[in-house]
Design a protein around this motif. Sequence first.
Motif, short mmCIF file in Angstrom:
data_model
loop_
_atom_site.label_atom_id
_atom_site.label_comp_id
_atom_site.label_asym_id
_atom_site.label_seq_id
_atom_site.Cartn_x
_atom_site.Cartn_y
_atom_site.Cartn_z
N THR A 3 14.70 17.16 20.16
CA THR A 3 16.05 16.89 19.83
C THR A 3 15.80 18.36 19.26
O THR A 3 14.82 19.24 18.50
N ILE A 4 16.73 18.91 19.14
CA ILE A 4 17.01 20.05 18.47
C ILE A 4 16.83 20.00 16.91
O ILE A 4 15.44 21.29 16.51
N PRO A 9 10.78 22.78 12.88
CA PRO A 9 9.60 23.38 12.34
C PRO A 9 9.02 23.46 12.66
O PRO A 9 7.87 25.27 12.43
N SER A 10 8.35 23.10 14.50
CA SER A 10 6.89 23.71 14.86
C SER A 10 7.63 25.34 14.97
O SER A 10 6.89 26.14 15.78
N ALA A 11 8.88 26.10 15.88
CA ALA A 11 9.04 27.25 16.03
C ALA A 11 8.86 28.17 15.25
O ALA A 11 9.09 28.76 14.90
N ARG A 12 9.51 27.38 13.48
CA ARG A 12 9.81 28.67 12.48
C ARG A 12 8.18 29.01 12.32
O ARG A 12 7.21 29.82 11.89
N ASP A 26 15.11 33.19 12.76
CA ASP A 26 14.93 33.64 14.06
C ASP A 26 14.95 32.58 14.85
O ASP A 26 15.09 32.39 16.52
N ALA A 27 14.07 31.31 14.38
CA ALA A 27 14.11 30.75 15.67
C ALA A 27 15.76 29.85 16.00
O ALA A 27 15.57 29.57 16.74
#
Length: 283
Positions: A3-4, A9-12, A26-27
């Motif tokens: 899910t979004i 969190p991992s993208a951040r 940004d993420a």
Amino acid sequence: MPTIQQLLPSARQRLRQAGCDSPRLDAEMLLGQAMHHNRTWLYANFKTIVTPSQLKEFDHLLQRRAQREPVAYLVGQREFFGLEFQVNEAVLIPRPETELLVETALQFSKNAKSRLTIVDVGTGSGCIAIALAKHLADATIFAVDISAEAVRLARQNGLRHQVKSAITFLQADLLSPFNQTLDLIVSNPPYISAAELLTVSPEVWHYEPRLALAGGADGLAIIRRLLAQAQTKLKPNGCLLVEIGSTQGQAVYRLAQTYFPHAHIKIKQDLAGLDRLLAVRLF
């Protein structure tokens, strides 16, 4: 599929490790771009599953951002003065501090007794000229840039904001096309010195156009040329507004005195209290 809420969190963390200044923002912007929605929608739909194609696009955007490509280029636009502008690597990304120039130009225009002729020198994305055109319906506005690609993009932005017919877009060097005198000259010229250019962020160094950044050895080469041309182009009671670097106030003030010894000259500060704008007013 995640899910979004699970994905962000991992993208951040990935962007944080890459040295990005605003990994959370940004993420979220990049995921919104991949899902064709804005950040507000993301917050309201945290439980929404990200599809495989969206996930692939998001990962691609994250990879490019981790290499420090600016978010504005990745999403293809940037907000300025309440308007959204298309941007690409042919133009400088509009900055909030440049809004001071537009605000000051609009203040000057309030006292105009006749139709103003305005030139935006180094128009880039067209953000300054277009913002002025949206607020000054009766003005005659020219937007000039030495880059043909920048002029094409500025023209597209003018069409997007329905002011293309109100602005004449020209590919030219500074004020060279103009034989007539002008009421208002505005410019966000290249003003980064050769030494400072070596210290800018990877986003600026690797991606933004050097033509729009480099101001020569002392950062004042283009400003010096613009002032020299403007002294013969500015009408009585006219105004020249030029964005400057935060450390250039005193040097630019002295330079302006050389070309406009009888004018009212002021260095204006931005919201951070830093020198940001040269204002020259003839009387």
